[in-house]
Write a protein that holds these residues in place. Structure first.
Motif, PDB file in Angstrom:
ATOM      1  N   GLN A   1      -3.868   0.570  -5.589  1.00  0.00           N
ATOM      2  CA  GLN A   1      -4.557   1.121  -4.421  1.00  0.00           C
ATOM      3  C   GLN A   1      -4.647   2.646  -4.517  1.00  0.00           C
ATOM      4  O   GLN A   1      -5.631   3.247  -4.089  1.00  0.00           O
ATOM      5  CB  GLN A   1      -3.859   0.665  -3.137  1.00  0.00           C
TER       6      GLN A   1
ATOM      7  N   GLN B   1     -13.426  -2.036  -0.536  1.00  0.00           N
ATOM      8  CA  GLN B   1     -12.026  -1.768  -0.832  1.00  0.00           C
ATOM      9  C   GLN B   1     -11.178  -1.572   0.415  1.00  0.00           C
ATOM     10  O   GLN B   1     -10.039  -2.013   0.481  1.00  0.00           O
ATOM     11  CB  GLN B   1     -11.934  -0.487  -1.669  1.00  0.00           C
TER      12      GLN B   1
ATOM     13  N   GLN C   1      -7.944  -3.779   1.056  1.00  0.00           N
ATOM     14  CA  GLN C   1      -6.607  -3.182   1.034  1.00  0.00           C
ATOM     15  C   GLN C   1      -5.857  -3.518   2.327  1.00  0.00           C
ATOM     16  O   GLN C   1      -4.636  -3.709   2.322  1.00  0.00           O
ATOM     17  CB  GLN C   1      -6.717  -1.671   0.808  1.00  0.00           C
TER      18      GLN C   1
ATOM     19  N   ASN D   1       0.864  -1.173   0.000  1.00  0.00           N
ATOM     20  CA  ASN D   1       0.000   0.000   0.000  1.00  0.00           C
ATOM     21  C   ASN D   1       0.908   1.232   0.000  1.00  0.00           C
ATOM     22  O   ASN D   1       2.120   1.129   0.152  1.00  0.00           O
ATOM     23  CB  ASN D   1      -0.905  -0.027   1.254  1.00  0.00           C
TER      24      ASN D   1
ATOM     25  N   ASN E   1      -9.520   3.586   1.084  1.00  0.00           N
ATOM     26  CA  ASN E   1      -8.318   3.004   1.676  1.00  0.00           C
ATOM     27  C   ASN E   1      -8.373   3.288   3.176  1.00  0.00           C
ATOM     28  O   ASN E   1      -9.233   4.023   3.647  1.00  0.00           O
ATOM     29  CB  ASN E   1      -7.074   3.645   1.029  1.00  0.00           C
TER      30      ASN E   1
END
Lengths: 198, 198, 198, 198
Positions: free
Chosen positions: A132, D128, D132, A87, D87
């Motif tokens: 991402q 998501q 993530q 990430n 995120n």
């Protein structure tokens, strides 16, 4: 004139090198380009204890920190960051999380965006880190201009269709990605320019 | 004239409805639009045993199947598919996997693309299905024009920034997504048109 | 005795090699292992026209095709597939889409799962293909046992923490991944065995 | 006794509520549970200017901040965070980025992990954000125990197979997710306990 912001985070300089190549190509493509660093959030004491990190902070001391005004200014954005566990680095996420005001006013929409990444392992999250960031960019309303396989130079650079990525070993970058970075930068500028017709 | 292909797969008609709304808005935006169905790969015996599926096959019998020529023809593409375990249906993946020849010639690059999805649960893979399609699109060199939050109608439709998505219950669609579909279609056409300046 | 299904798809043999290494290690770890191929859906005429593909079909002719019964039988599953545009091949997706009946009965839950992938480019979707399969596996209720960096052999193999991946060039595999495959297989078996205490 | 760390970040309390439900269920399942907050990194001046945020900081003032020792201590971890542009919040990413030392010693591997999320829009990145985080967890060598559809209560809660998620409006949570949170917590504890046989 198309305005390109190349926003990078780096501990030891790899992503600044990528950013500078992007700048060079962006200017060749006729854009006004700013290379901007993500504000550091790590405590000074940690940086002081890591000679390579400290040296890079010194090297980058004259590069301006990215601001919200830069995001508003840009027609196109290229991000360049190392992976942190697949990430983006916390430093970049912290900065992104301060953009709510601009977002609410619609000031982040319709910019042409692409991203680059680096990792220590060949498959250490290069793909994921870029993807991402694209997920976040959709929230902004960005138009994503990943390189795909739109030029043969991409194959030499490792063939990452999501964005240029590089593996960093003890002796520096393991792939020759300069041409791929430059292709990506020109493509991002070209898409940003086309989007001025939106 | 901007050319838009709206490519859908559907068992019981939801994604055809989304596709038709996209067509209507695409034409309003001045594009030439084709609604195209993904070739079915399920055995007839399975379809025959499912009345709702069979009825939809009948309903859609005059809609042309998407071909490689359609992909080459299009300046923009909107995909509309149900989720299957958080990913696109096998039918669509099978079709996508036949595009290697076009891809190798660079004929799939630089199209404006966005996607829509449906699922039975409110959080049943709507986000993922769209994003996994975008991952594939990066390999094609597509320019992704997700809706983000570029219009207030998106909030009413569930606020999916990656693409319009809908939850399908026993009585049909649970969200009112028509306006969001139409906004997304117009946006995809506008980006496709702008990209003609590439 | 822990039961491991190694389910692969391959056009020219790479993923069968990975599958066979996994089988060897799985058996060493005390599991009963089946190597199973995903049913081919490409037309024979296409396969006939591709000598390498045809040769592999011949090579694999005695390997049983995976069935729904195999999924029910397995305590652990390792998938091994090439990337197709950053996602699993249509052949595997088609098979996965036939599992609705088992899924509805809860027969797919609580299996230990990991995955492997291959691509022609070093960054050609290796990461994504594995992760997209894991997304699907969450829908099944699988427990994902990715390798992470749980053994130094992973670094030699490219350091993909999501699952072993390999780059395939004209002369075969570019990384030496045998030890990483074997570590991953043993880990999947160990997790499957531990989950028998659920 | 199985040790569960429930690590949350919250501005206005939603994810603390989720965390407390997880704690209750984890204890019922026989685990020792710690609810731990992610250290705040936003400047006090920003928090002071937002009454709801300030009130929550006050409400949570006696909850301990998560430390590296907590990560080492835990057999299982449940994360609970709001989405920030699809995120995890920068605050969590910053904390995660400080774990390199533990990671290098292998102290983060083999923990059972799952995650929960919240967003303002029904499709605002709930899926998501969880996925993530799982990507990052693979780097740690975690074993991911997402809920899938392993209990009917999940359907009432929105049917997110990746982890429980909730939509937060002006009047609080829009879905009734308490039972789903509790199921997820018990499942994570059960998997953590089973993994003690690794």
């Amino acid at each position: 004139m198309t305005k390109l912001a190349v926003i990078y985070y780096s501990m030891t300089g790899t992503n600044l090198k990528l950013a500078n190549w992007a700048k060079e190509a962006g200017e060749e493509a006729g854009a006004e380009v700013k290379v901007l660093k993500v504000p550091e959030t790590a405590p000074s004491s940690v940086i002081e204890g890591n000679p390579a990190w400290k040296a890079h902070v010194e090297e980058a001391k004259d590069i301006p920190e990215v601001t919200l005004e830069d995001l508003e200014w840009a027609d196109g954005i290229i991000f360049s960051v190392p992976t942190r566990y697949g990430n983006v680095p916390g430093q970049l996420k912290q900065f992104i999380d301060t953009t709510g005001g601009l977002w609410a006013k619609g000031k982040l929409a319709n910019k042409a965006v692409s991203a680059m990444s680096s990792a220590q392992n060949p498959h250490g999250g290069q793909e994921q880190t870029i993807l991402q960031l694209y997920t976040t960019m959709y929230h902004w309303g960005a138009i994503i201009a990943a390189p795909g396989y739109t030029d043969p130079v991409l194959f030499e650079a490792g063939g990452n269709p999501y964005g240029t990525s590089v593996t960093v070993g003890e002796n520096g970058m393991k792939e020759n990605v300069e041409a791929a970075v430059k292709h990506q930068a020109k493509r991002t500028v070209a898409v940003a320019k086309a989007l001025s017709h939106l």
